[in-house]
Write a protein that holds these residues in place. Structure first.
Motif, PDB file in Angstrom:
ATOM      1  N   ILE A   3       0.855  -1.193   0.000  1.00 52.83           N
ATOM      2  CA  ILE A   3       0.000   0.000   0.000  1.00 52.83           C
ATOM      3  C   ILE A   3       0.886   1.235   0.000  1.00 52.83           C
ATOM      4  N   GLY A   4       0.953   1.904  -1.140  1.00 53.38           N
ATOM      5  CA  GLY A   4       1.848   3.047  -1.283  1.00 53.38           C
ATOM      6  C   GLY A   4       1.109   4.367  -1.154  1.00 53.38           C
ATOM      7  N   GLY A   5       1.855   5.463  -1.285  1.00 50.03           N
ATOM      8  CA  GLY A   5       1.279   6.793  -1.179  1.00 50.03           C
ATOM      9  C   GLY A   5       0.261   7.063  -2.276  1.00 50.03           C
ATOM     10  N   THR A   6       0.460   6.481  -3.444  1.00 52.05           N
ATOM     11  CA  THR A   6      -0.454   6.720  -4.568  1.00 52.05           C
ATOM     12  C   THR A   6      -1.229   5.466  -4.969  1.00 52.05           C
ATOM     13  N   ASP A  36       8.871  -5.123   6.092  1.00 49.16           N
ATOM     14  CA  ASP A  36       9.513  -3.815   5.951  1.00 49.16           C
ATOM     15  C   ASP A  36       9.563  -3.404   4.470  1.00 49.16           C
ATOM     16  N   GLU A  37       9.280  -2.116   4.209  1.00 51.50           N
ATOM     17  CA  GLU A  37       9.177  -1.661   2.813  1.00 51.50           C
ATOM     18  C   GLU A  37      10.505  -1.754   2.049  1.00 51.50           C
ATOM     19  N   MET A  38      11.571  -1.231   2.651  1.00 51.92           N
ATOM     20  CA  MET A  38      12.867  -1.245   1.939  1.00 51.92           C
ATOM     21  C   MET A  38      13.347  -2.687   1.730  1.00 51.92           C
ATOM     22  N   HIS A  39      13.159  -3.494   2.770  1.00 49.91           N
ATOM     23  CA  HIS A  39      13.563  -4.903   2.682  1.00 49.91           C
ATOM     24  C   HIS A  39      12.796  -5.585   1.543  1.00 49.91           C
ATOM     25  N   VAL A  47      16.940   2.505  -7.479  1.00 45.23           N
ATOM     26  CA  VAL A  47      16.244   3.791  -7.367  1.00 45.23           C
ATOM     27  C   VAL A  47      14.756   3.522  -7.565  1.00 45.23           C
ATOM     28  N   ASN A  48      14.012   3.620  -6.489  1.00 43.14           N
ATOM     29  CA  ASN A  48      12.584   3.335  -6.598  1.00 43.14           C
ATOM     30  C   ASN A  48      11.796   4.646  -6.682  1.00 43.14           C
ATOM     31  N   ILE A  49      11.182   4.859  -7.846  1.00 47.17           N
ATOM     32  CA  ILE A  49      10.448   6.112  -8.068  1.00 47.17           C
ATOM     33  C   ILE A  49       8.959   5.856  -7.886  1.00 47.17           C
ATOM     34  N   GLY A  50       8.516   6.074  -6.654  1.00 45.50           N
ATOM     35  CA  GLY A  50       7.090   5.965  -6.351  1.00 45.50           C
ATOM     36  C   GLY A  50       6.528   7.364  -6.219  1.00 45.50           C
ATOM     37  N   SER A  51       5.782   7.620  -5.138  1.00 44.66           N
ATOM     38  CA  SER A  51       5.322   8.992  -4.875  1.00 44.66           C
ATOM     39  C   SER A  51       6.554   9.851  -4.627  1.00 44.66           C
ATOM     40  N   GLY A  52       7.436   9.364  -3.750  1.00 46.09           N
ATOM     41  CA  GLY A  52       8.760   9.963  -3.576  1.00 46.09           C
ATOM     42  C   GLY A  52       9.799   8.975  -4.092  1.00 46.09           C
ATOM     43  N   VAL A  53      11.066   9.287  -3.886  1.00 44.89           N
ATOM     44  CA  VAL A  53      12.121   8.440  -4.460  1.00 44.89           C
ATOM     45  C   VAL A  53      13.072   7.949  -3.363  1.00 44.89           C
ATOM     46  N   SER A  54      13.307   6.653  -3.344  1.00 42.09           N
ATOM     47  CA  SER A  54      14.293   6.078  -2.432  1.00 42.09           C
ATOM     48  C   SER A  54      15.464   5.537  -3.220  1.00 42.09           C
ATOM     49  N   MET A  55      16.667   5.747  -2.683  1.00 40.12           N
ATOM     50  CA  MET A  55      17.865   5.211  -3.348  1.00 40.12           C
ATOM     51  C   MET A  55      18.552   4.264  -2.382  1.00 40.12           C
ATOM     52  N   GLU A 115      21.464  -0.660   2.151  1.00 36.56           N
ATOM     53  CA  GLU A 115      21.411   0.562   2.944  1.00 36.56           C
ATOM     54  C   GLU A 115      20.706   1.628   2.114  1.00 36.56           C
ATOM     55  N   ARG A 116      19.730   2.288   2.723  1.00 40.08           N
ATOM     56  CA  ARG A 116      19.073   3.395   2.008  1.00 40.08           C
ATOM     57  C   ARG A 116      19.997   4.601   2.118  1.00 40.08           C
ATOM     58  N   ILE A 117      20.594   4.990   0.996  1.00 42.24           N
ATOM     59  CA  ILE A 117      21.642   6.007   1.062  1.00 42.24           C
ATOM     60  C   ILE A 117      21.131   7.400   0.728  1.00 42.24           C
ATOM     61  N   SER A 118      19.987   7.468   0.069  1.00 41.75           N
ATOM     62  CA  SER A 118      19.488   8.792  -0.292  1.00 41.75           C
ATOM     63  C   SER A 118      18.036   8.712  -0.740  1.00 41.75           C
ATOM     64  N   GLY A 119      17.496   9.843  -1.050  1.00 41.19           N
ATOM     65  CA  GLY A 119      16.124   9.902  -1.544  1.00 41.19           C
ATOM     66  C   GLY A 119      15.812  11.321  -1.954  1.00 41.19           C
ATOM     67  N   THR A 120      14.700  11.499  -2.613  1.00 35.99           N
ATOM     68  CA  THR A 120      14.245  12.855  -2.912  1.00 35.99           C
ATOM     69  C   THR A 120      12.723  12.872  -2.914  1.00 35.99           C
ATOM     70  N   SER A 121      12.204  13.996  -2.432  1.00 36.27           N
ATOM     71  CA  SER A 121      10.742  14.120  -2.398  1.00 36.27           C
ATOM     72  C   SER A 121      10.185  14.538  -3.759  1.00 36.27           C
ATOM     73  N   LEU A 122      11.080  14.786  -4.727  1.00 29.53           N
ATOM     74  CA  LEU A 122      10.607  15.145  -6.070  1.00 29.53           C
ATOM     75  C   LEU A 122      10.479  13.863  -6.888  1.00 29.53           C
TER      76      LEU A 122
HETATM   77  C1  LIG Z   1       8.774   7.823   2.211  1.00 27.35           C
HETATM   78  C2  LIG Z   1       8.956   6.883   1.043  1.00 27.35           C
HETATM   79  C3  LIG Z   1       9.964   5.804   1.372  1.00 27.35           C
HETATM   80  C4  LIG Z   1       7.592   6.191   0.752  1.00 27.35           C
HETATM   81  O1  LIG Z   1       7.679   5.366  -0.399  1.00 27.35           O
HETATM   82  P1  LIG Z   1       6.666   5.560  -1.681  1.00 27.35           P
HETATM   83  O2  LIG Z   1       5.263   5.355  -1.171  1.00 27.35           O
HETATM   84  O3  LIG Z   1       6.838   6.972  -2.197  1.00 27.35           O
HETATM   85  O4  LIG Z   1       7.082   4.545  -2.688  1.00 27.35           O
HETATM   86  C5  LIG Z   1       9.377   7.674  -0.240  1.00 27.35           C
HETATM   87  O5  LIG Z   1       8.352   8.521  -0.619  1.00 27.35           O
HETATM   88  C6  LIG Z   1      10.676   8.452  -0.081  1.00 27.35           C
HETATM   89  O6  LIG Z   1      11.713   7.893   0.020  1.00 27.35           O
HETATM   90  N1  LIG Z   1      10.590   9.817  -0.155  1.00 27.35           N
HETATM   91  C7  LIG Z   1      11.717  10.695  -0.185  1.00 27.35           C
HETATM   92  C8  LIG Z   1      12.051  11.160   1.213  1.00 27.35           C
HETATM   93  C9  LIG Z   1      13.428  11.836   1.209  1.00 27.35           C
HETATM   94  O7  LIG Z   1      14.446  11.115   1.214  1.00 27.35           O
HETATM   95  O8  LIG Z   1      13.496  13.033   1.141  1.00 27.35           O
END
Ligand SMILES: CC(C)(COP(=O)(O)O)[C@@H](O)C(=O)NCCC(=O)O
Ligand SMILES: Nc1ncnc2c1ncn2[C@@H]1O[C@H](COP(=O)(O)OP(=O)(O)O)[C@@H](O)[C@H]1O
Length: 381
Positions: free
Chosen positions: A19-22, A106-109, A150-158, A168-175
């Motif tokens: 269940i994701g943000g979108t 866990d989501e990242m796992h 690099v998972n590009i969902g609502s936000g981005v996890s790297m 290891e989650r090393i970075s991300g962006t809200s764009l």
């Molecule tokens: C919070 C989230 C892991 C949620 O995952 P999503 O539902 O976007 O796939 C993801 O939106 C994210 O990594 N956002 C970027 C947060 C940041 O590093 O600034």
């Protein structure tokens, strides 16, 4: 869409939800009709093998009730449900609505497990996309790690992945994809992601983006490696065009927006790959949707910034990584399950939601053609 266009007959025995943000992503196992009557073939030591297919469906998160109805009326009710039996394990919030227990992963796992599962077991899963050319990548299992996911969902996890369960989650962006869709809706008045994509197909980003050539009298700035057609400033022309939003074509706005988000993610991904010396970058998440323009923009960004050193790769089941990972890594407390796509041993499966073991053909309604089904078998011990 007419409901009859997306109704089909299927059997469901196991499922996992993300269940994701979108979007809500559903992965479920559908046993083949040619298995024995109870859906399995007994192979000895009380172990049975069920052959079938992993199927994929998605729903908008704001319409979660559609998803629950889909599961309740078209899957669980017809195939028999394993009801909660007073277990103290973590319970899934929709338990009350469905009357079954889900375990949380866990989501990242799950994302990492999903990608590793796909890369190790599903042929022709990963591919590159550059200059309109799609090329499948042969994955050497002994030379898979490390890589950047690099998972590009609502936000981005790297996520830097070093092995099975090693990450290891090393970075991300809200764009991310949510930004594209959210801004797109505000700026173009479109109602859906598909409509926004359709618009972007027809648009020309040069109408709004300020190009290098716009700044330097139509010429390249070759001394610093910028061609005249490179974007100097996304949406930059709107500064001095003297135009209102209504004066721009929604198609051009959508195109610029898609380019801006994709380019930015490609660049941040490359910078993180550089930080850790990673040569391979896998892009997933539903934002990509197999769209050529998106993949091309990301690939060009990675290629440009890395001077050809790093490679952007994409996945056929890009949108279902987390759900697939949850499916493959769930450890049933009452069964030891093995998921064996194409008869190769892999990780464990899933939630068993068939209580009476009698799988029936049922009519289901959902947008089910979202990902190619994967032929596989499940071992129930
Ligand atoms: C919070 C989230 C892991 C949620 O995952 P999503 O539902 O976007 O796939 C993801 O939106 C994210 O990594 N956002 C970027 C947060 C940041 O590093 O600034
Ligand atoms: N049918 C769709 N409806 C809404 N968004 C979609 C759709 N298809 C692709 N997308 C894009 O995918 C993004 C969601 O990707 P996803 O990987 O499912 O992330 P999340 O887990 O955050 O929901 C959206 O923000 C949007 O950019």
């Amino acid at each position: 869409m007419d409901p009859k266009d997306y109704c089909f007959s299927t059997q469901i025995s196991h499922l996992a939800l993300d269940i994701g943000g979108t979007l809500i992503k559903l992965v479920y196992f559908s046993p083949n009709g040619d298995n024995s009557q109870d859906g399995s073939i007994v192979v000895g030591n009380g172990c049975s093998v069920v052959k079938g297919r992993l199927c994929f469906a998605k729903f908008e998160t704001r319409k979660i009730d559609d998803c629950l109805d889909f599961i309740r009326f078209n899957i669980l009710q017809h195939s028999g449900v394993q009801h909660p039996n007073g277990t103290t394990r973590d319970k899934f919030p929709v338990k009350e609505k469905l009357g079954i227990v889900f375990d949380k992963e866990d989501e990242m796992h799950s994302l990492v497990s999903g990608v590793n599962f796909l890369l190790k077991t599903v042929p022709r899963e990963a591919f590159t996309y550059l200059d309109g050319q799609k090329e499948f990548v042969q994955i050497d299992h002994n030379d898979l790690y490390p890589y950047l996911l690099v998972n590009i969902g609502s936000g981005v996890s790297m996520i830097k992945v070093d092995g099975d369960g090693k990450y290891e989650r090393i970075s991300g962006t809200s764009l991310g994809g949510g930004t594209f869709l959210g801004l797109g809706k505000l700026l173009t008045k479109c109602k859906s992601f598909d409509e926004l994509l359709e618009l972007s197909h027809q648009g020309n980003n040069r109408v709004i983006d300020m190009l290098v050539g716009d700044i330097y009298g139509g010429t390249d700035y070759s001394k610093i490696g910028l061609s005249s057609t490179a974007i100097a400033s996304s949406f930059g022309k709107a500064i001095s065009d003297g135009k209102e939003l209504e004066d721009y074509q929604p198609e051009d706005v959508a195109r610029s927006l898609l380019r801006m988000i994709s380019n930015n993610i490609g660049q941040i991904a490359y910078l993180n790959a550089l930080r850790f010396g990673l040569k391979r970058i896998f892009f997933g998440g539903f934002f990509i949707r197999g769209l050529e323009y998106t993949m091309d923009t990301i690939s060009v960004a990675v290629h440009f910034w890395s001077r050809g050193e790093a490679k952007a790769m994409f996945l056929r089941h890009e949108g279902f990584l987390g759900a697939l990972g949850a499916f493959t890594s769930y450890k049933d407390q009452s069964h030891s399950n093995d998921l064996k796509p194409h008869h190769q041993a892999v990780q464990r499966a899933v939630l068993k939601c068939s209580g009476d073991d009698s799988f029936r053909h049922t009519l289901v309604a959902a947008n089910i053609n979202d990902g190619e089904a994967i032929e596989c078998s499940i071992n129930l011990v």
